[in-house]
Design an enzyme around this catalytic site. Sequence first.
Site, mmCIF file in Angstrom:
data_model
loop_
_atom_site.group_PDB
_atom_site.id
_atom_site.type_symbol
_atom_site.label_atom_id
_atom_site.label_comp_id
_atom_site.label_asym_id
_atom_site.label_seq_id
_atom_site.Cartn_x
_atom_site.Cartn_y
_atom_site.Cartn_z
ATOM 1 N N SER A 188 42.753 37.328 33.490
ATOM 2 C CA SER A 188 41.593 37.613 34.639
ATOM 3 C C SER A 188 41.661 36.643 35.346
ATOM 4 O O SER A 188 41.916 35.432 35.252
ATOM 5 C CB SER A 188 40.291 37.654 33.726
ATOM 6 O OG SER A 188 39.264 38.018 34.599
ATOM 7 N N HIS A 199 38.434 33.059 45.465
ATOM 8 C CA HIS A 199 37.377 33.032 46.819
ATOM 9 C C HIS A 199 37.972 32.276 47.455
ATOM 10 O O HIS A 199 38.423 31.042 47.231
ATOM 11 C CB HIS A 199 36.041 32.574 46.174
ATOM 12 C CG HIS A 199 35.066 33.662 45.206
ATOM 13 N ND1 HIS A 199 35.074 34.779 45.807
ATOM 14 C CD2 HIS A 199 35.164 33.584 43.851
ATOM 15 C CE1 HIS A 199 34.347 35.462 44.656
ATOM 16 N NE2 HIS A 199 34.624 34.604 43.399
ATOM 17 N N HIS A 245 40.735 40.125 43.168
ATOM 18 C CA HIS A 245 40.433 40.207 41.673
ATOM 19 C C HIS A 245 41.704 41.214 41.188
ATOM 20 O O HIS A 245 41.966 41.875 41.395
ATOM 21 C CB HIS A 245 39.151 41.104 41.091
ATOM 22 C CG HIS A 245 39.071 41.364 39.753
ATOM 23 N ND1 HIS A 245 39.556 42.820 39.603
ATOM 24 C CD2 HIS A 245 39.030 40.925 38.724
ATOM 25 C CE1 HIS A 245 39.275 43.130 38.526
ATOM 26 N NE2 HIS A 245 38.889 42.068 37.922
ATOM 27 N N ASN A 289 43.027 41.939 36.737
ATOM 28 C CA ASN A 289 43.045 41.651 35.300
ATOM 29 C C ASN A 289 43.786 42.609 34.624
ATOM 30 O O ASN A 289 43.770 43.805 35.027
ATOM 31 C CB ASN A 289 41.586 41.327 34.846
ATOM 32 C CG ASN A 289 41.024 42.671 34.452
ATOM 33 O OD1 ASN A 289 40.784 43.627 35.354
ATOM 34 N ND2 ASN A 289 40.448 43.101 33.072
ATOM 35 N N THR A 290 44.510 42.363 33.604
ATOM 36 C CA THR A 290 44.929 43.244 32.593
ATOM 37 C C THR A 290 44.823 42.816 31.443
ATOM 38 O O THR A 290 44.653 41.701 30.929
ATOM 39 C CB THR A 290 46.661 43.434 32.911
ATOM 40 O OG1 THR A 290 47.113 41.963 32.886
ATOM 41 C CG2 THR A 290 46.939 43.970 34.264
ATOM 42 N N ARG A 291 44.840 43.806 30.339
ATOM 43 C CA ARG A 291 44.334 43.356 28.980
ATOM 44 C C ARG A 291 45.005 44.396 27.755
ATOM 45 O O ARG A 291 45.374 45.650 28.370
ATOM 46 C CB ARG A 291 42.838 43.309 28.856
ATOM 47 C CG ARG A 291 42.259 44.569 29.211
ATOM 48 C CD ARG A 291 40.583 44.474 29.137
ATOM 49 N NE ARG A 291 39.834 45.554 29.707
ATOM 50 C CZ ARG A 291 39.746 45.678 31.035
ATOM 51 N NH1 ARG A 291 40.224 45.317 31.780
ATOM 52 N NH2 ARG A 291 39.227 47.058 31.344
ATOM 53 N N HIS A 337 47.391 48.500 49.099
ATOM 54 C CA HIS A 337 47.307 49.864 48.365
ATOM 55 C C HIS A 337 48.930 50.336 48.538
ATOM 56 O O HIS A 337 49.190 50.915 47.394
ATOM 57 C CB HIS A 337 46.336 50.527 49.169
ATOM 58 C CG HIS A 337 45.106 50.732 48.711
ATOM 59 N ND1 HIS A 337 44.361 51.456 47.712
ATOM 60 C CD2 HIS A 337 44.117 49.856 49.414
ATOM 61 C CE1 HIS A 337 43.148 51.034 47.646
ATOM 62 N NE2 HIS A 337 42.831 50.172 48.647
ATOM 63 N N HIS A 366 23.106 50.076 43.520
ATOM 64 C CA HIS A 366 21.661 49.630 44.161
ATOM 65 C C HIS A 366 21.950 49.128 45.445
ATOM 66 O O HIS A 366 21.035 48.977 46.280
ATOM 67 C CB HIS A 366 20.998 48.523 43.260
ATOM 68 C CG HIS A 366 21.768 47.093 43.317
ATOM 69 N ND1 HIS A 366 22.947 46.934 42.384
ATOM 70 C CD2 HIS A 366 22.032 46.235 44.154
ATOM 71 C CE1 HIS A 366 23.245 45.860 42.495
ATOM 72 N NE2 HIS A 366 22.787 45.151 43.826
ATOM 73 N N GLY A 425 30.894 36.593 22.345
ATOM 74 C CA GLY A 425 30.599 35.172 21.852
ATOM 75 C C GLY A 425 31.948 34.241 22.481
ATOM 76 O O GLY A 425 32.057 33.066 22.345
#
Length: 297
Positions: free
Chosen positions: A119, A123, A133, A135-137, A167, A197, A280
Site C-alpha cells: 500500500s 503527499h 495512491h 495498492n495491490t493485495r 491513464h 457527501h 487488529g
Amino acid sequence: MTDVFDDQKARASAWFRELRDRIVEAFEALEDTHTAGPLADAAPGRFGVTETKRTSEDGSDAGGGLMSVMRGGRVFEKVGVNVSTVYGTLGERAQNAMAARKGIPGMKDDPRFWASGISLVAHMQNPHVPAVHMNTRMFWTPHAWWFGGGSDLNPCLEYAEDSRHFHDIQRAHCMPHGDDYYDRFKAWADEYFFIPHRKRARGVGGIFFDDHTTGDWEADFAFTQDVGRAFLPAYLPLVEKRRVQNWSDADKEAQLIHRGLYAEYNLVYDRGTKFGLETGHDANAVLMSLPPLAKWV
C-alpha cells in the site's frame, strides 16, 4: 486447500516486497536528483523503516510487515510504502462484513484468513505534483481467494496531459490481460473513489479492482503484478516534470484543502482502512495514508 496455496502465497508475498523495494529506491533517487527548483537546497529525504506486528485475540503472532515512511524531503512531504503479510482468524465484525459483501459461505464455521499486499500513498511538497495512491493485495480464506488493488491520481492543480499520461500507462498494462479490463476497472475506480457527501471524486481516477478471481491463479497474479509494474512509469514522469515549478500561497492553500478531501475519504469510505483497523493490524501503518497537513474551509 491450504497446502495447494502455500507456494502461491509465498510468491505473492515476495512480489509485494520486491515491488516495495523498487519503489523506495526510485523515490529516494527522486530526492537525490532534485537539484533545481523549489526546496532543491534542502536535505534529500530518506525512508525510515519500522517493523509492524499483528497480534491475534489470544495474543499469538499473526504476521506483520514493514512500514516505510519518508517525511519532509525535497520532493515528498510525506510518503509511505507499506507491505504486510498477516493471518489468523477474522473477528465476528469482519466475518459478517466479508460474508455480506462477498457472499462467502462458511465464514463463521471456519474464519481463517491470510492476506498480503503493498500500500502506497504519496503527499508532495509541490502543489503542482499530484498526490498518488497505489495498492495491490492477495486475500485467502479456506472458502475463496482473490486479488484486489489499483492506482489513482489525486492532483489539487489538474493538468490534462498528466491525467492522460497516467491513464494511458494504466491502459497499456491492463490490455494484455483482457480487452475490457481497463474500461471496467476505470469505471470501478470512478465509482469507488467518489466522495458521496461532497458529491465529487477525490481525484482524476485510475483503476480499481476487488474480488478478482477468474479461477486461474497464475493469470490473476500476472495481472496484479502488471498493475504494480505500471506505477513507476505512470507516476515518475509527472513528478520529474512538475517538481521544478514554483508555487504560490494560493496553490498551497488549494493543496491543503484538497488533502482534506483525501483524509475524509480514507477515514469514512476506504475498505482497506476499515479492514486493517477491524482485524487488529498496526494502527499507524493503517493510517499511514493520511496527509501530514490538511485544511477545511
